[in-house]
Design a protein around this motif. Structure first.
Motif, short mmCIF file in Angstrom:
data_model
loop_
_atom_site.label_atom_id
_atom_site.label_comp_id
_atom_site.label_asym_id
_atom_site.label_seq_id
_atom_site.Cartn_x
_atom_site.Cartn_y
_atom_site.Cartn_z
N ILE A 101 0.79 -1.24 0.00
CA ILE A 101 0.00 0.00 0.00
C ILE A 101 0.81 1.29 0.00
N ILE A 102 2.07 1.25 0.42
CA ILE A 102 2.81 2.50 0.61
C ILE A 102 2.90 3.32 -0.67
N ASP A 103 3.21 2.69 -1.78
CA ASP A 103 3.31 3.43 -3.03
C ASP A 103 1.94 3.91 -3.52
N LYS A 104 0.90 3.13 -3.23
CA LYS A 104 -0.46 3.56 -3.59
C LYS A 104 -0.83 4.83 -2.84
N TYR A 105 -0.47 4.88 -1.57
CA TYR A 105 -0.76 6.07 -0.77
C TYR A 105 0.01 7.29 -1.27
N LYS A 106 1.27 7.10 -1.60
CA LYS A 106 2.07 8.21 -2.11
C LYS A 106 1.46 8.77 -3.40
N LYS A 107 1.06 7.88 -4.29
CA LYS A 107 0.44 8.31 -5.53
C LYS A 107 -0.89 9.00 -5.26
N PHE A 108 -1.63 8.45 -4.29
CA PHE A 108 -2.94 9.01 -3.96
C PHE A 108 -2.81 10.45 -3.49
N ILE A 109 -1.91 10.72 -2.54
CA ILE A 109 -1.83 12.08 -2.02
C ILE A 109 -1.18 13.04 -3.01
N SER A 110 -0.38 12.50 -3.93
CA SER A 110 0.19 13.38 -4.96
C SER A 110 -0.90 13.94 -5.85
N LYS A 111 -2.02 13.21 -5.96
CA LYS A 111 -3.16 13.67 -6.75
C LYS A 111 -4.21 14.39 -5.89
N ARG A 112 -4.06 14.31 -4.59
CA ARG A 112 -5.09 14.82 -3.68
C ARG A 112 -5.14 16.35 -3.64
N GLY A 113 -4.00 16.99 -3.90
CA GLY A 113 -3.97 18.44 -3.85
C GLY A 113 -4.12 18.94 -2.42
N LYS A 114 -4.96 19.95 -2.24
CA LYS A 114 -5.14 20.56 -0.93
C LYS A 114 -6.34 20.00 -0.17
N LYS A 115 -6.98 19.01 -0.73
CA LYS A 115 -8.14 18.43 -0.05
C LYS A 115 -7.70 17.61 1.17
N ASP A 116 -8.59 17.52 2.15
CA ASP A 116 -8.25 16.90 3.41
C ASP A 116 -8.01 15.39 3.29
N TYR A 117 -7.07 14.92 4.08
CA TYR A 117 -6.84 13.50 4.25
C TYR A 117 -6.04 13.33 5.55
#
Length: 445
Positions: A227-243
């Motif tokens: 999951i670690i790389d999936k999370y990194k990719k996910f937040i790289s696309k998340r922008g300024k939205k909350d997580y």
């Protein structure tokens, strides 16, 4: 009620009932400690250390604060005419999971029952109940939860569309959150979640060896590398939205600040690491004997947090250091807390209502269902009437308006009594509040 404490060379007083926080010099701190300023024969002993003039000036300052309702203020009227309405809902999209986390409160996703998936029709009924029973509240919160909710992804998409279709008719606005272990994240789900979810909670415990000790796949292997790389990719696309990257620490990693550091160095800048809540007989449980060690670890984390946030490229948020000192919720909310069963309900695949997701599976806590609404008013009234004023330990606690009495589920699970809070949690919360105040003082310099 006043709580005085120091962190390193900074001294503080928290006035419980006004919510005011005072940064003190060492003399005032010494006078407030044990309230020796009230007894002349005691504070005269400080003349030789600080001088009579300095002591008398400090006493004048203390009296000014008392006279102007900034110190030792009286408890405010806590009677409330507010009638709570349901404004938030946790949808258990699955009672099934593709991980087998050792500490899972939900029995690896099944909540002590059979595997099940929430249907679109049940979800629609839940949404209908929410919009019709939320009064004048416009913003409504829905958390897609599990088990693992992405195992029921197509239904989530249908429910988001259905929720949006209700907004104009009922003058509501849905804020959607999803909590996921990340195993099923792919490009399609990443893009959909980033477009439609106002907040996302991504589960990961920190360092690979720590995560993999507790968070295993159905085959018994570790989940970190999956999951670690999936999370990194996910937040790289998340922008300024909350997580939030949300982890759990146990007795296996009392050095949990190292896990926060690991997550920050991996590129995550919104981090929550929570102490496990587990029965004392569990090998990974946190017990009273761990409290002092954990408090020192929070101190280490606070220093790391302060140092990191001096550089905007290294700054990050840590959930438990985000406290509201400028106003914050009204006294009603600060005294009753999360609103389980009164402002918030959890919905199971069968359509049953529980006060919150941590009660799911305990059938005596079913408070209704999507067809009939809330029917078990006895449980709801108990929860509605358990505030910090009804809990002896909370009444005497300086931090009661910061934690609102703690978690109802933890109180019941450990003590079978809503009015007796979970002790280890209380001690750690008080330490986090002290350090949050210290951090704010340091970062305002």
């Amino acid at each position: 009620m006043v709580h005085v404490f120091n962190v390193k060379d900074l001294y503080f007083a928290v006035d419980t009932h006004s919510g005011l926080v005072h940064v003190l010099d060492k003399i005032v701190y010494g006078l407030l400690t044990d309230e020796i300023f009230k007894e002349e024969n005691k504070y005269r002993n400080l003349y030789d250390t600080y001088g009579e003039t300095s002591i008398k000036e400090a006493l004048t300052e203390i009296q000014y604060l008392i006279d102007n309702n900034m110190l030792y203020t009286q408890d405010m009227d806590h009677e409330s005419k507010i009638q709570p309405v349901i404004k938030a809902m946790c949808l258990n999209m699955t009672h099934d999971c593709n991980l087998r986390c050792r500490y899972c409160f939900a029995s690896q996703g099944t909540y002590k029952g059979e595997k099940a998936y929430l249907s679109f029709e049940t979800g629609k009924k839940a949404f209908n109940y929410l919009v019709k029973n939320s009064g004048k509240r416009r913003n409504l919160e829905v958390d897609f939860f599990g088990g693992e909710p992405l195992m029921n992804f197509e239904t989530i998409k249908k429910l988001v569309d259905y929720g949006r279709s209700l907004e104009k008719e009922y003058n509501k606005h849905f804020r959607f959150t999803i909590t996921t272990n990340g195993l099923l994240l792919d490009e399609e789900k990443t893009d959909y979640i980033n477009e439609n979810m106002d907040n996302v909670v991504l589960s990961l415990d920190g360092r690979k060896e720590i995560n993999d000790k507790m968070r295993k796949t159905v085959k018994g292997t570790g989940s970190y590398d999956l999951i670690i790389d999936k999370y990194k990719k996910f937040i790289s696309k998340r922008g300024k939205k909350d997580y939030f990257i949300r982890g759990t620490f146990t007795s296996n990693n009392p050095d949990f600040s190292e896990d926060v550091k690991h997550l920050r160095e991996a590129g995550f800048d919104k981090i929550s690491l929570e102490p496990v809540v587990a029965k004392p007989e569990e090998a990974y449980a946190l017990k009273e004997e761990h409290v002092d060690v954990l408090k020192k670890e929070y101190e280490k984390l606070a220093e790391y947090y302060i140092e990191s946030n001096k550089d905007k490229n290294k700054s990050f948020q840590f959930f438990h250091f985000n406290i509201e000192l400028d106003g914050g919720p009204c006294i009603y909310k600060r005294s009753v807390g999360c609103g389980a069963g009164t402002e918030y309900v959890a919905v199971t695949p069968s359509g049953d209502f529980y006060p919150c997701h941590q009660f799911v599976g305990e059938e005596e806590f079913i408070i209704g269902n999507v067809d009939e609404g809330i029917t078990n008013h006895l449980i709801v009234e108990k929860l509605k009437n358990v505030s910090v004023y009804d809990k002896p330990a909370c009444r005497a606690c300086w931090a009661k308006y910061f934690c609102s009495g703690g978690c109802h589920a933890n109180a019941y699970n450990f003590n079978k009594d809503f009015s007796i809070p979970y002790g280890v949690g209380c001690e750690l919360e008080k330490k986090r509040v002290e350090l949050s105040i210290y951090i704010k003082a340091m970062m305002s310099q």
